[in-house]
Design an enzyme around this catalytic site. Structure first.
Site, PDB file in Angstrom:
ATOM      1  N   CYS A 248       0.827  -1.209   0.000  1.00 29.40           N
ATOM      2  CA  CYS A 248       0.000   0.000   0.000  1.00 29.40           C
ATOM      3  C   CYS A 248       0.864   1.263   0.000  1.00 29.40           C
ATOM      4  O   CYS A 248       1.511   1.551  -0.999  1.00 29.40           O
ATOM      5  CB  CYS A 248      -0.980  -0.041   1.169  1.00 29.40           C
ATOM      6  SG  CYS A 248      -2.357   1.125   1.008  1.00 29.40           S
ATOM      7  N   HIS A 332      -3.777  -5.504  -0.228  1.00 25.05           N
ATOM      8  CA  HIS A 332      -3.400  -6.004   1.097  1.00 25.05           C
ATOM      9  C   HIS A 332      -3.375  -7.537   1.142  1.00 25.05           C
ATOM     10  O   HIS A 332      -4.395  -8.167   1.379  1.00 25.05           O
ATOM     11  CB  HIS A 332      -4.369  -5.478   2.154  1.00 25.05           C
ATOM     12  CG  HIS A 332      -4.214  -4.016   2.427  1.00 25.05           C
ATOM     13  ND1 HIS A 332      -3.341  -3.521   3.367  1.00 25.05           N
ATOM     14  CD2 HIS A 332      -4.792  -2.939   1.847  1.00 25.05           C
ATOM     15  CE1 HIS A 332      -3.395  -2.197   3.369  1.00 25.05           C
ATOM     16  NE2 HIS A 332      -4.272  -1.824   2.458  1.00 25.05           N
ATOM     17  N   GLU A 334      -2.239  -9.213   3.470  1.00 25.54           N
ATOM     18  CA  GLU A 334      -2.457  -9.598   4.869  1.00 25.54           C
ATOM     19  C   GLU A 334      -3.913  -9.413   5.276  1.00 25.54           C
ATOM     20  O   GLU A 334      -4.235  -9.457   6.468  1.00 25.54           O
ATOM     21  CB  GLU A 334      -1.551  -8.764   5.785  1.00 25.54           C
ATOM     22  CG  GLU A 334      -2.060  -7.401   6.180  1.00 25.54           C
ATOM     23  CD  GLU A 334      -2.152  -6.380   5.055  1.00 25.54           C
ATOM     24  OE1 GLU A 334      -2.754  -5.324   5.249  1.00 25.54           O
ATOM     25  OE2 GLU A 334      -1.621  -6.646   3.950  1.00 25.54           O
TER      26      GLU A 334
END
Length: 359
Positions: A248, A332, A334
């Site tokens: 990001c 993302h 994660e």
């Protein structure tokens, strides 16, 4: 009886609703997220610093507050906008109602507004500033405040204040914290990494003094181009040929350090259903995203190869670097609670510390 509240957009539109969370008035950049779940993760994502988050899903709070679902110790958003706030959440993990969480963290919010109409406005006219207020007195003065608002110092306000060790492991990864989500640490720890989170103001020399096997650049909020000091230090890290992985904001900062440019998107990508195409494998992954800026693909230098693109608008979603063991993604991997399609990128990153190719 719930107190009245109003949402005033920078274009002058007014929406009447009910006050939720803390009492008072707040100004920020109004953005919408299309995620249908994981509102606790959304509320505690530091990348939302300076913003009024609007959930497009019509019912929020149906499982209350669950602390273990948080992505940071304290929310960074400036306000919360929902269609309907559930007053009695139902879940065996629930600790308290969501409204109590909002109140205790000083988050001013509004419910009972037409979130579909607001979303259409933001999609057509672009992201704009807004205010949540208990009254419409002195509206002209309020509009002036709304229009003059700017998200500032997002990284400085959300980074850690000192180094923090998260886990032990065979490989030492320094997580450069620009407003990091906790699940980045969890994913690295799951792969046997010792994780050291360091503040955004750390220099390249301070990071290298920790003798890392690799460096992870976290997500974060604000305009990436504002972080000139970090970009200068990042240029030094690139020269060391240390394995690096940016997510990001970290992705954007890596590109800026290599001479690329970034731009602000009309309304950004926020939600858990963004399709991203891998230009190498040809596969399309469903990803979670939260960003208002993007790297300009046409500005990438020769050493930066476009790897992922957004299947909707073709914006840059990932870069592989050919002059260093480094890569980055705009989305993302994660993501918590999901989707988990791109978790394999953490395996790729850990592989770089073992001398595997950047592929």
């Amino acid at each position: 009886m719930a107190e009245k509240a109003y949402l005033i957009l920078a274009n002058g539109d007014v929406y009447a609703g009910e006050s939720i969370g803390a009492s008072g008035e707040t100004v920020g950049e109004a953005v919408f997220t299309t995620g249908m779940g994981a509102y606790m993760e959304t509320l505690t994502d530091p990348s939302y610093y300076g913003q009024l988050i609007m959930q497009t899903f019509p019912l929020i709070g149906n499982y209350g507050q669950i602390a273990l679902d948080s992505e940071s110790e304290k929310p960074a958003l400036f306000g919360y906008i929902v269609r309907e706030l559930c007053g009695r959440g139902s879940n065996f993990r629930k600790e308290r109602e969501l409204d109590e969480f909002l109140k205790d963290n000083g988050i001013v919010g509004i419910s009972g507004v037409d979130t579909r109409s607001i979303t259409r406005t933001l999609r057509i006219d672009g992201v704009m500033n807004a205010m949540i207020t208990p009254d419409l007195k002195h509206k002209d003065e309020k509009l002036a405040r709304i229009k003059s608002f700017k998200v500032k110092n997002a990284v400085e306000k959300t980074t850690c204040s000192e180094p923090v060790k998260f886990s032990d492991g065979d490989k030492r990864v320094v997580l450069w914290d620009f407003g990091a989500k906790m699940n980045i640490e969890r994913e690295l720890a799951r792969r046997g990494c010792e994780v050291l989170r360091v503040p955004a103001f750390y220099t390249a020399e301070q990071i290298l003094a920790l003798k890392p096997d690799a460096v992870m650049l976290s997500n974060g909020g604000g305009n990436p181009a504002d972080n000139t000091g970090i970009i200068a230090e990042l240029k030094k890290l690139f020269e060391t040929k240390l394995p690096m992985f940016g997510i990001c904001l970290g992705h954007q900062l890596m590109a800026l350090a290599k001479g690329a440019k970034t731009k602000k998107l009309k309304y950004g990508h926020r939600g858990a259903n963004q399709p991203v195409k891998d230009l190498v494998s040809g596969k399309t992954h469903i990803t979670s995203q939260n960003h208002g800026y993007a790297v300009v693909a046409s500005s990438l230098p020769e050493c930066a190869k476009l790897r992922f693109t957004n299947a909707n608008d073709r914006t840059c979603e990932g870069i592989d670097y050919t002059d260093a063991p480094a890569f980055s993604v705009q989305f993302h991997p994660e993501a918590c609670g999901g989707p988990r399609d791109t978790e394999f990128l953490f395996d790729r990153f850990v592989g770089l510390t073992e001398g595997k190719t950047n592929a």
